[in-house]
Design a protein around this motif. Sequence first.
Motif, short mmCIF file in Angstrom:
data_model
loop_
_atom_site.label_atom_id
_atom_site.label_comp_id
_atom_site.label_asym_id
_atom_site.label_seq_id
_atom_site.Cartn_x
_atom_site.Cartn_y
_atom_site.Cartn_z
N ASN A 76 0.77 -1.29 -0.12
CA ASN A 76 0.05 -0.12 -0.22
C ASN A 76 0.92 1.15 0.06
O ASN A 76 2.11 1.28 0.51
CB ASN A 76 -1.00 0.11 1.15
CG ASN A 76 -2.11 -0.86 1.04
OD1 ASN A 76 -2.29 -1.81 1.56
ND2 ASN A 76 -3.01 -0.30 0.11
N PHE A 77 0.28 2.31 -0.36
CA PHE A 77 0.79 3.65 -0.28
C PHE A 77 1.03 4.01 1.22
O PHE A 77 -0.08 3.79 1.83
CB PHE A 77 0.18 4.83 -1.07
CG PHE A 77 0.15 4.82 -2.76
CD1 PHE A 77 0.73 3.60 -3.39
CD2 PHE A 77 0.12 5.84 -3.11
CE1 PHE A 77 0.65 3.77 -4.58
CE2 PHE A 77 0.31 5.99 -4.59
CZ PHE A 77 0.50 4.81 -5.32
N ASP A 78 2.20 4.71 1.30
CA ASP A 78 2.35 5.15 2.83
C ASP A 78 1.33 5.96 3.09
O ASP A 78 0.84 7.04 2.28
CB ASP A 78 3.94 5.83 2.87
CG ASP A 78 4.71 5.01 2.84
OD1 ASP A 78 4.67 3.81 3.30
OD2 ASP A 78 5.88 5.25 2.57
N LEU A 79 1.02 6.33 4.35
CA LEU A 79 0.21 7.31 4.83
C LEU A 79 0.69 8.77 4.45
O LEU A 79 -0.39 9.48 4.23
CB LEU A 79 -0.11 7.12 6.42
CG LEU A 79 -1.22 8.34 7.01
CD1 LEU A 79 -2.62 8.15 6.38
CD2 LEU A 79 -1.22 8.05 8.45
N ASP A 80 1.82 8.76 4.56
CA ASP A 80 2.44 10.03 4.43
C ASP A 80 2.30 10.37 2.83
O ASP A 80 2.23 11.74 2.47
CB ASP A 80 4.18 10.32 4.58
CG ASP A 80 4.13 10.29 6.35
OD1 ASP A 80 3.69 10.81 6.83
OD2 ASP A 80 4.62 9.02 6.81
N LYS B 154 1.75 17.25 10.32
CA LYS B 154 2.46 16.13 9.72
C LYS B 154 2.35 14.83 10.34
O LYS B 154 2.37 13.73 9.31
CB LYS B 154 4.09 16.42 9.78
CG LYS B 154 5.10 15.65 9.07
CD LYS B 154 6.26 16.29 9.10
CE LYS B 154 7.32 15.35 8.44
NZ LYS B 154 7.35 15.49 6.97
N TYR B 155 2.04 14.56 11.65
CA TYR B 155 2.03 13.10 12.14
C TYR B 155 0.58 12.63 12.47
O TYR B 155 0.58 11.59 12.51
CB TYR B 155 3.06 13.02 13.14
CG TYR B 155 4.67 13.13 12.71
CD1 TYR B 155 5.03 12.09 12.17
CD2 TYR B 155 5.09 14.36 12.88
CE1 TYR B 155 6.43 12.27 11.57
CE2 TYR B 155 6.66 14.54 12.47
CZ TYR B 155 7.03 13.45 11.69
OH TYR B 155 8.37 13.57 11.27
N ALA B 156 -0.04 13.42 12.33
CA ALA B 156 -1.57 12.97 12.65
C ALA B 156 -2.19 12.37 11.59
O ALA B 156 -1.95 12.46 10.28
CB ALA B 156 -2.62 14.22 12.97
N SER B 157 -3.19 11.32 12.04
CA SER B 157 -3.59 10.52 10.93
C SER B 157 -4.76 11.43 10.35
O SER B 157 -5.36 12.36 11.04
CB SER B 157 -4.22 9.31 11.24
OG SER B 157 -3.43 8.57 12.01
N PRO B 158 -5.29 11.36 9.11
CA PRO B 158 -6.30 11.92 8.76
C PRO B 158 -7.63 11.56 9.10
O PRO B 158 -7.63 9.97 9.43
CB PRO B 158 -6.30 11.96 7.21
CG PRO B 158 -5.54 10.81 6.87
CD PRO B 158 -4.54 10.35 8.18
#
Lengths: 214, 214
Positions: A76-80, B154-158
């Motif tokens: 999967n694509f990274d969350l970033d 930058k680090y939080a999940s959407p």
Amino acid sequence: MSSLFTRHSSRHSHHGQNITPQPPYGGGFAPSRSYGPPPGADPMLWQWFSSVDTDRSGSISATELQRALVNGNWSNFDLDTIKMLMGIFDTDRSGTIGFAEFAGLWKYISDWQEAFRRFDRDGSGSIDQRELAQALHSYGYNLSPSLIGLIEAKYASPPSDGYGPPPGITFDRFVRACVVVKTLTKLFQDADTDRDGWIQINYEQFMSMVLTTP
Amino acid sequence: MSSLFTRHSSRHSHHGQNITPQPPYGGGFAPSRSYGPPPGADPMLWQWFSSVDTDRSGSISATELQRALVNGNWSNFDLDTIKMLMGIFDTDRSGTIGFAEFAGLWKYISDWQEAFRRFDRDGSGSIDQRELAQALHSYGYNLSPSLIGLIEAKYASPPSDGYGPPPGITFDRFVRACVVVKTLTKLFQDADTDRDGWIQINYEQFMSMVLTTP
């Protein structure tokens, strides 16, 4: 090669929700929440959009996008990377990608796929250090071998069994690496107001520059 | 709360490979490839190690580690966090984590889990902006609200459905955020040789600083 929008496994798909909207009793306007392409929509693009919009909400969440996008090795694509794409294409800042925004996202990914295939000279499905240097060079970034090495180390996947040749950089991480180089170079150039190749910055500025990159 | 080492689904485990090694005919030393804890090993730690080492190779690859580690919301750790952990604990640079190295990794994760639980004041299972500021403050980093905002973004999940309250920062991304702040601050301080709060750097130095952070 990168397959992008994949079929979802049954684990992920929502069943029994695909009820065709009925016209209101006695006729009238169709319900505004009815699910279908806007007038004049590209049918193929609508097809892709609706296959990603698994909950049929009419817009694509980060979770739906991450579920739909896979690299050539099925990772999967990274969350970033997902957050980066949402940041670029969620132009109305709704937190989701509507159909109009999706057209831009689709083109962006298609263009990057084409670039990825072009730079993956040996057709391995991933970008090695040499291919990375050539790709960045073609975009106008003539980075030192040391920087190329750092980028490769940061974005390459580790060997799956811990040894053997390094597997290189997958599609989504290649895109992110290129965007990061572009963003950082732009930030440096903007800070280098007298164009002498040096910048003087304080801690707040330094941290802000780094933390705004994907 | 973060569950760390989880049971593997049958999809991931290798069947039929767990053949007990037989002593050589006529007696003698047991085969060196036999699978078991080294003398004096902590039995519980060996248990955890061998549950992560699914291919019974005697050491843990990045893939095995990523498969084993999950956040409180069951999301997998990012590849970037896995690479960061391998970079810290693969001290012999073999590309894998041996049992001796695993002890350090295990303690590191346990300590971070304890910190995460302590800073997650509202027990939500993730770190919000306020909790992040308190955590970094307790580690000696008094960052501006603007920088805290950038780190959170930058680090939080959407949000999983694209709206609603932001879900905050999951365990593995919280650890990475803290390590990144620590690394960048150290790099800045090292470059600030006259301790006046400003650094003068060229493009090569700037890029190297950013690209060496996890």
